[in-house]
Motif scaffolding. Structure first.
Motif, PDB file in Angstrom:
ATOM      1  N   MET A  59      50.879 -67.185  61.123  1.00  0.00           N
ATOM      2  CA  MET A  59      51.544 -67.153  59.813  1.00  0.00           C
ATOM      3  C   MET A  59      52.214 -68.474  59.425  1.00  0.00           C
ATOM      4  N   ARG A  62      49.766 -68.626  55.086  1.00  0.00           N
ATOM      5  CA  ARG A  62      49.440 -67.229  54.792  1.00  0.00           C
ATOM      6  C   ARG A  62      49.179 -67.124  53.298  1.00  0.00           C
ATOM      7  N   GLY A  63      48.737 -65.919  52.884  1.00  0.00           N
ATOM      8  CA  GLY A  63      48.317 -65.756  51.487  1.00  0.00           C
ATOM      9  C   GLY A  63      46.804 -65.967  51.440  1.00  0.00           C
ATOM     10  N   ALA A  64      46.104 -65.031  50.786  1.00  0.00           N
ATOM     11  CA  ALA A  64      44.641 -65.002  50.905  1.00  0.00           C
ATOM     12  C   ALA A  64      43.945 -66.329  50.564  1.00  0.00           C
ATOM     13  N   ARG A 106      42.620 -63.292  61.162  1.00  0.00           N
ATOM     14  CA  ARG A 106      43.264 -62.219  60.386  1.00  0.00           C
ATOM     15  C   ARG A 106      42.156 -61.430  59.658  1.00  0.00           C
ATOM     16  N   CYS A 174      55.732 -59.627  47.544  1.00  0.00           N
ATOM     17  CA  CYS A 174      55.190 -60.611  48.495  1.00  0.00           C
ATOM     18  C   CYS A 174      55.234 -61.998  47.855  1.00  0.00           C
ATOM     19  N   ALA A 180      50.805 -69.684  48.669  1.00  0.00           N
ATOM     20  CA  ALA A 180      49.763 -68.750  49.119  1.00  0.00           C
ATOM     21  C   ALA A 180      48.368 -69.176  48.671  1.00  0.00           C
ATOM     22  N   THR A 186      48.621 -67.260  42.012  1.00  0.00           N
ATOM     23  CA  THR A 186      47.894 -66.247  41.237  1.00  0.00           C
ATOM     24  C   THR A 186      48.909 -65.456  40.396  1.00  0.00           C
ATOM     25  N   GLN A 213      58.281 -62.255  52.793  1.00  0.00           N
ATOM     26  CA  GLN A 213      57.640 -63.317  51.996  1.00  0.00           C
ATOM     27  C   GLN A 213      58.294 -63.444  50.621  1.00  0.00           C
ATOM     28  N   ALA A 253      46.369 -60.324  45.539  1.00  0.00           N
ATOM     29  CA  ALA A 253      45.560 -59.411  46.359  1.00  0.00           C
ATOM     30  C   ALA A 253      44.960 -60.156  47.535  1.00  0.00           C
ATOM     31  N   ASP A 254      44.690 -59.401  48.574  1.00  0.00           N
ATOM     32  CA  ASP A 254      44.005 -59.945  49.755  1.00  0.00           C
ATOM     33  C   ASP A 254      42.525 -59.611  49.753  1.00  0.00           C
ATOM     34  N   ASN A 264      46.660 -55.296  49.201  1.00  0.00           N
ATOM     35  CA  ASN A 264      47.678 -56.341  49.085  1.00  0.00           C
ATOM     36  C   ASN A 264      48.812 -55.974  50.034  1.00  0.00           C
ATOM     37  N   LYS A 265      49.819 -56.792  50.061  1.00  0.00           N
ATOM     38  CA  LYS A 265      50.947 -56.628  50.984  1.00  0.00           C
ATOM     39  C   LYS A 265      51.480 -55.201  50.994  1.00  0.00           C
ATOM     40  N   PHE A 332      49.192 -54.532  55.247  1.00  0.00           N
ATOM     41  CA  PHE A 332      48.679 -54.342  53.877  1.00  0.00           C
ATOM     42  C   PHE A 332      48.493 -52.861  53.575  1.00  0.00           C
TER      43      PHE A 332
END
Ligand code: MRU
Length: 360
Positions: A59, A62-64, A106, A174, A180, A186, A213, A253-254, A264-265, A332
Motif C-alpha cells: 500500500m 494504492r488506488g486502481a 492485489r 476512500c 490514486a 476520478t 484513505q 471504482a476498482d 470499490n472500497k 472492497f
C-alpha cells in the motif's frame, strides 16, 4: 464534446508514481509513500520489479489507476534487471515471471491486469530487439499510460461536472484523487472540474475505515487544493443524508463489470443503499481501463481480504481491540448496478445498462 478552458486549474502538485532516469542511464521509479501521508512526505524507491511488487502489496501506492501505472513501470523495471543477465533466449520466460509476480500483488483492481497486458506486446516481440531497447520502450509505454490517465481524468471531470449544480455538497468515500491515479483523480477529478468551472462545492469526506484513505489522503488532497472539506466517520453519512445535507455521492471504482456492478472500497455499497433511500444521485467516476467486460457481474470479482491488524489497530502501533477477537476485513464491496445513477467515464456519462453498447 468540447469543454471551455476553466478559469482556474486545480490539481494537487504531487506525483504518486514518478519515473526517474539516473545520470548513469539506469531507471528508478519513485513512489510517494502513501502510508506516511499526511504526516510525512517520503518516497519509496523501486529499482526492480520486486521493489514495485512490494510497493503495491504494502500500500505504498494504492488506488486502481495508480496501481495499474505502477505495475506497468514494474514490468519495465523487470526488463531493466534482465540486462545484467546473459541468456537472451531466457528473456520471454523471465518477463512472464515478472508479470506474474506483479499480477499477484492485489486481486481486485482490474487496472493492474489491464496494464500488465498492455505492456506484453513490447516484450513478447523480444527476438527483434535487444533487451536495452525493449526496456526503453517499456518505460516509455508506462509513462504513456500515466499521461493518458491524467488526460482521461480531465475528460471525465469535464463530463461529470456538468451533473453537479453550483452550491452542491458532495459526499465521497476512500480516495479517488490525484494520489490514486496518474494525477487529477476520478471522483476528485469531477469535484476539481466543478470548482474549475466556477462552482462553489463543499465536500464531506468519509474517513474510510479501516485504512483511513479518506482521512489521510482525500482530506489531504482537498485541503491542499483549498476546496472546503469536512471529514466525517463512515457512520455519519446516513444522518447527513437524512438532514438533506448531501446533494450527490461520487466515488471511484476498482472494477466495474459488464452489467455495471461496481467494486470499490468497503463501505461504498452501504452509501449507495443510503443514497437510494434518500433520493440522492450516486455517481461512479471510472475510466474504461477499470471496466472489465470479461466479467458479466460483480459476483465474479475477487475481493481482497486484508490483515486483521488494520481493524484491531490504528496505524501500525495502537491496539484498539482485544487480542484473540476474530476479524473480517474485506478491502472492497460490490454495489449492484441498479443502485448506480450513472457512470462518469472519459467517453461520457452512461447508465450502467448502457455500458455494454459503449464497449467500442
Ligand atoms: O485499497 P485501495 O486504497 O487501493 O482502494 C482504493 C479505492 O477503493 C478507490 O476508491 C478506487 O481504487 C478508485 S481510485 C481512482
Amino acid at each position: 464534446m468540447t469543454h471551455a478552458m476553466p478559469a482556474i486549474t486545480i490539481s494537487l502538485m504531487v506525483d504518486a508514481v514518478k519515473w526517474v532516469k539516473n545520470p548513469d542511464g539506469t531507471h528508478e521509479v519513485h513512489l510517494l509513500d502513501q502510508r506516511a501521508l499526511p504526516v510525512r512526505t517520503e518516497f519509496f524507491v523501486c529499482r526492480d520489479h520486486d521493489d514495485m511488487a512490494k510497493g503495491i502489496r504494502d500500500m505504498v501506492v494504492r488506488g486502481a489507476p495508480a496501481i495499474g501505472i505502477s505495475a506497468a513501470f514494474g514490468v519495465a523495471l523487470g526488463a531493466q534487471s534482465f540486462l545484467r543477465k546473459s541468456l537472451q533466449d531466457a528473456f520471454v520466460p523471465y518477463m512472464e515471471d515478472v508479470s506474474s509476480i506483479l499480477a499477484g500483488t492485489r486481486p481486485t483492481a482490474v487496472n493492474l491486469f489491464w496494464a500488465i497486458q498492455r505492456m506484453r506486446p513490447f516484450w513478447e516481440k523480444g527476438s527483434r530487439q535487444t533487451a536495452p531497447e525493449i526496456t526503453e520502450g517499456l518505460f516509455k509505454e508506462a509513462q504513456r499510460i500515466k499521461e493518458e490517465d491524467i488526460h482521461l481524468n480531465r475528460r471525465m471531470g469535464g463530463h461529470g461536472q456538468e451533473l453537479i449544480r453550483d452550491g452542491s455538497t458532495i459526499l465521497t468515500h476512500c480516495n479517488a484523487g490525484a494520489l490514486a491515479t496518474g494525477g487529477y483523480g476520478t471522483a476528485l477529478g469531477v469535484i476539481r472540474a466543478a470548482v474549475e468551472a466556477g462552482k462553489t462545492i463543499r465536500v464531506f469526506a468519509d474517513e474510510t475505515r479501516p485504512y483511513l484513505q479518506g482521512a489521510r489522503l482525500t482530506a489531504y488532497e482537498l485541503v491542499e487544493d483549498g476546496i472546503p472539506t469536512t471529514l466525517i466517520t463512515d457512520g455519519m453519512a446516513a444522518s447527513l443524508m437524512a438532514m438533506k445535507k448531501i446533494d450527490a455521492v461520487i466515488v471511484g471504482a476498482d472494477r466495474v463489470t459488464a452489467n455495471g456492478d461496481v467494486a470499490n472500497k468497503i463501505g461504498t455499497y452501504g452509501l449507495a443503499v443510503l443514497a437510494k433511500a434518500h433520493g440522492i444521485p450516486f455517481y461512479v467516476a471510472v475510466p474504461f481501463s477499470t471496466i472489465d467486460f470479461d466479467m458479466s457481474s460483480g459476483s465474479q470479482i475477487p475481493i481482497e481480504q486484508r490483515s486483521p491488524d488494520e481493524v484491531t489497530h490504528i496505524g501500525p502501533g495502537v491496539r484498539i481491540a482485544p487480542e484473540g477477537v476474530s476479524v473480517y476485513n474485506p478491502a472492497f464491496d460490490v454495489t449492484p448496478a441498479d443502485l448506480v445513477t450513472a457512470l462518469i467515464t472519459e467517453k461520457g456519462v452512461f447508465k450502467p445498462s448502457e455500458l455494454r453498447s459503449k464497449a467500442f
